[in-house]
Design an enzyme around this catalytic site. Structure first.
Site, PDB file in Angstrom:
ATOM      1  N   ASP A 295      10.268   6.385  -0.895  1.00 53.04           N
ATOM      2  CA  ASP A 295       9.820   6.975  -2.166  1.00 53.04           C
ATOM      3  C   ASP A 295       9.703   8.490  -2.076  1.00 53.04           C
ATOM      4  O   ASP A 295       9.947   9.198  -3.055  1.00 53.04           O
ATOM      5  CB  ASP A 295       8.451   6.386  -2.547  1.00 53.04           C
ATOM      6  CG  ASP A 295       8.548   4.902  -2.858  1.00 53.04           C
ATOM      7  OD1 ASP A 295       9.532   4.502  -3.499  1.00 53.04           O
ATOM      8  OD2 ASP A 295       7.650   4.145  -2.437  1.00 53.04           O
ATOM      9  N   GLY A 296       9.331   8.972  -0.888  1.00 50.68           N
ATOM     10  CA  GLY A 296       9.186  10.419  -0.688  1.00 50.68           C
ATOM     11  C   GLY A 296      10.495  11.142  -0.960  1.00 50.68           C
ATOM     12  O   GLY A 296      10.502  12.267  -1.476  1.00 50.68           O
ATOM     13  N   ASN A 374       4.819  11.666  -9.496  1.00 52.30           N
ATOM     14  CA  ASN A 374       3.690  10.768  -9.204  1.00 52.30           C
ATOM     15  C   ASN A 374       2.384  11.273  -9.810  1.00 52.30           C
ATOM     16  O   ASN A 374       1.853  10.668 -10.713  1.00 52.30           O
ATOM     17  CB  ASN A 374       3.476  10.647  -7.693  1.00 52.30           C
ATOM     18  CG  ASN A 374       4.227   9.476  -7.091  1.00 52.30           C
ATOM     19  OD1 ASN A 374       4.798   8.670  -7.819  1.00 52.30           O
ATOM     20  ND2 ASN A 374       4.222   9.377  -5.777  1.00 52.30           N
ATOM     21  N   ASP A 404     -15.050  13.462  -4.577  1.00 52.14           N
ATOM     22  CA  ASP A 404     -13.997  14.051  -3.738  1.00 52.14           C
ATOM     23  C   ASP A 404     -12.911  14.726  -4.580  1.00 52.14           C
ATOM     24  O   ASP A 404     -12.188  15.574  -4.083  1.00 52.14           O
ATOM     25  CB  ASP A 404     -13.367  12.974  -2.855  1.00 52.14           C
ATOM     26  CG  ASP A 404     -14.218  12.703  -1.619  1.00 52.14           C
ATOM     27  OD1 ASP A 404     -15.247  13.388  -1.462  1.00 52.14           O
ATOM     28  OD2 ASP A 404     -13.862  11.819  -0.821  1.00 52.14           O
TER      29      ASP A 404
END
Ligand SMILES: NC(=O)c1ccc[n+]([C@@H]2O[C@H](COP(=O)([O-])OP(=O)(O)OC[C@H]3O[C@@H](n4cnc5c(N)ncnc54)[C@H](O)[C@@H]3O)[C@@H](O)[C@H]2O)c1
Ligand SMILES: Nc1ncnc2c1ncn2[C@@H]1O[C@H](COP(=O)(O)OP(=O)(O)OP(=O)(O)O)[C@@H](O)[C@H]1O
Length: 531
Positions: A295-296, A374, A404
């Site tokens: 996917d990267g 994404n 966070d």
């Protein structure tokens, strides 16, 4: 006698005045009015206006105006009450007459007199209501409005029916799609045709999309995951096949060009680029992008195109492969059918993100927009303090994130980081932006999904204990200092990815195979049962 509280104060301003609501109470209405005026008069007399003080004169005038307004309001109310009571009386009278008729075996429609449209309209006229109320009470339907015409359907003569239709017709309306900020009507589409006010979806926005070549694709860009020998071997083999069997022009990244040439000078025909400027014009030359990796690599390929993106065909050479549906072993058959077309594609929406620095002089002075397939993540980085982020949606304050950080994800990214932070999995073709907090320090901060047309602004407040950090598809970290903001909205250039079967089938297969979604052994039939 019943009384109702009205949202008004009495003439002396003593809270809510209790006013009668029945017509029998006209007398007490007048009494109230009388008291009001009297009170104002008394007040005026008590006021020492003899001392020609300008302020006191002004004050007394103001009081007179108030008294006048109160009088008018009371008169208006008394009139409305009388009217309502008249309607109620008429209705009850008719109901009693209907009951009598039904008793005698007659249909209520039989008592309809000759009513014309003008009379019907006139009957709603308030003046007539007041003047004719008493005469009408005895003879149903001879004059004015008969409630049978409205309450009973179908049994009246055609003329009365026409009148009835006229009275019952719903207001017409139109629904249309429009683009925000688009002053002209250029991008406005009517999406719903209406008949008698019924809303019917004329079409679905996210149908399965099919791509059909109108001329043969001629140029293919091959992008590969770095540092993988198996990918390197496959890449060389595929390029050779595409040149010899499909007569295609091939583009690769400069790094891959070096790898190919170090293998053999045969690959001299392959083309590459030298600088950023050439990358910007790639979409005008390339018909199809092929990715070899996980996917990267798809994210990487998409990031090369800052505007329109050619269709992407992704071969799976990674561990997960949500966006890589094709198997590299069958690349010949697969490319063969894709080059012929038609292809089922998923149009994956991207978001465009602008970093706006506090130091900027205006909202337009931004850094280059960054497109994400994404998500964009705004987090606390290496700071040990809570991230403190103010979030706005279309300029309305939404919430403050204390935790966070926050993920703003596309629906394609819903199965990536957002999933890890507790967001829903959403079919990539559903238009929307996921608003997913990362470890919020609050019990009630559930993730949201917002419509695709909104603009979201995330601002680091001046009272934040530390700066925040933004990262784009897991890359390019940028610091956001106090006062800096990140503004995100849907980009106009989606990423078309080729499907193996279709977008829904591919999505469901990837959540089942990739994430083992809802994998559980089936319960055996043996054991206790409800009979
Ligand atoms: N805690 C987390 O879940 C977490 C943390 C950091 C980054 N990420 C994700 O990693 C992405 C970057 O991917 P990468 O390959 O460059 O980094 P990477 O090499 O660290 O791989 C991240 C993993 O996420 C998977 N992934 C990427 N996009 C996906 C998608 N749309 N649907 C399902 N899985 C997907 C990849 O297959 C890979 O297994 C980021 O966009 C982010 O979504 C996730
Ligand atoms: N052409 C490229 N140039 C530079 N970096 C790339 C390129 N293609 C992929 N990458 C980066 O390499 C990393 C790994 O890529 P990819 O996700 O495709 O492989 P993987 O990690 O083996 O797959 P998976 O994540 O499914 O296990 C990603 O961070 C990606 O951004």
């Amino acid at each position: 006698m019943t009384t109702s509280k009205l949202n008004s104060t009495d003439p002396l301003g003593n809270g809510e005045a209790s006013l009668p609501c029945s017509p029998d109470n006209k007398f007490s209405d007048s009494l109230t009015l009388f008291h009001s005026e009297k009170a104002v008069q008394e007040l005026l007399q008590q006021t020492p206006i003899q001392h020609t003080d300008d302020h006191l004169i002004e004050f007394s005038e103001a009081l007179r105006t108030v008294a006048k307004a109160l009088k008018q309001a009371a008169e208006g109310k008394a009139f409305a009450q009388a009217e309502a009571a008249e309607w109620k009386r008429r209705f009850e009278l008719e109901r009693a007459q209907n009951q009598q008729l039904e008793h005698k075996g007659k249909s209520p429609g039989e008592c309809n007199g000759d009513i014309n449209a003008q009379q019907m309209e006139n009957s709603t006229n308030q003046t007539m209501l007041r003047n004719e109320a008493n005469e009408q009470s005895e003879n149903c339907c001879t004059n004015g409005l008969c409630s049978h015409e409205i309450l009973h359907d179908g049994e009246t003569d055609s003329h009365a029916k026409a009148v009835q239709n006229k009275m019952m017709r719903k207001a017409s309306f139109k629904l249309s799609w429009w683009c925000k900020g688009d002053i002209s009507d250029q991008h406005k589409h009517d999406i719903v045709s209406f008949e008698r006010g019924n809303i019917t979806a004329a079409g679905r926005s996210s149908k399965q999309i099919s791509l059909k070549w109108e001329s043969n694709p001629q140029t293919v860009l091959v992008m590969t995951k770095p540092n993988s020998t198996s990918v390197q071997i496959l890449c060389a083999d595929m390029i050779r096949w595409m040149k010899e069997h499909k007569k295609l022009n091939i583009y690769v990244e400069p790094r891959v060009m070096g790898e190919l040439l170090s293998e053999s000078s045969y690959f001299n025909f392959v083309q590459t680029w030298k600088d950023e400027k050439e990358i910007l014009s790639l979409h005008t030359k390339v018909d199809l992008v092929v990715t070899l990796g996980g996917d990267g690599t798809v994210l990487w390929a998409a990031s090369m195109f800052k505007g329109p993106v050619p269709p992407i065909v992704s071969f799976s050479l990674g561990s997960l492969g949500f966006m890589t549906p094709f198997h590299s072993e069958q690349y010949r058959d697969c490319l063969d059918s894709i080059l012929k077309g038609p292809i089922s594609i998923t149009l994956r929406h991207r978001m465009q993100c602008h970093v706006i620095r506090d130091a900027a002089k205006n909202e337009y002075e931004t850094e280059e927009p960054i497109l994400v397939l994404n998500e964009v993540t705004i987090d606390r980085g290496i700071s040990s303090f809570l991230a403190n982020l103010e979030c706005y949606c279309d300029n309305s304050f939404v919430t403050r994130v204390q935790g966070d950080g926050l993920i703003l994800s596309t629906t394609s990214g819903s199965t990536a980081y957002s999933l890890g932070a507790g967001g829903s999995m959403v079919h990539p073709q559903v238009p929307g932006i996921l608003f997913t907090p990362i470890c919020p320090h609050s019990l009630s901060f559930r993730p949201l999904i917002l419509p695709e047309h909104v603009t979201i602004r995330v601002q680091v407040p001046f009272n934040s204990r530390s700066p925040a950090w933004a990262s784009f598809d897991g890359k390019d970290r940028k610091q956001l200092a106090a006062g800096d903001a990140l503004v995100c909205s849907m980009a106009p250039w989606p990423v078309p990815t080729a499907c193996q079967i279709d977008s829904t089938n591919d999505f469901l297969r990837s959540i089942q195979d990739g994430l083992h979604w809802n994998l559980r052994k089936t319960q055996s039939v043996e054991g206790p049962r409800d009979l």
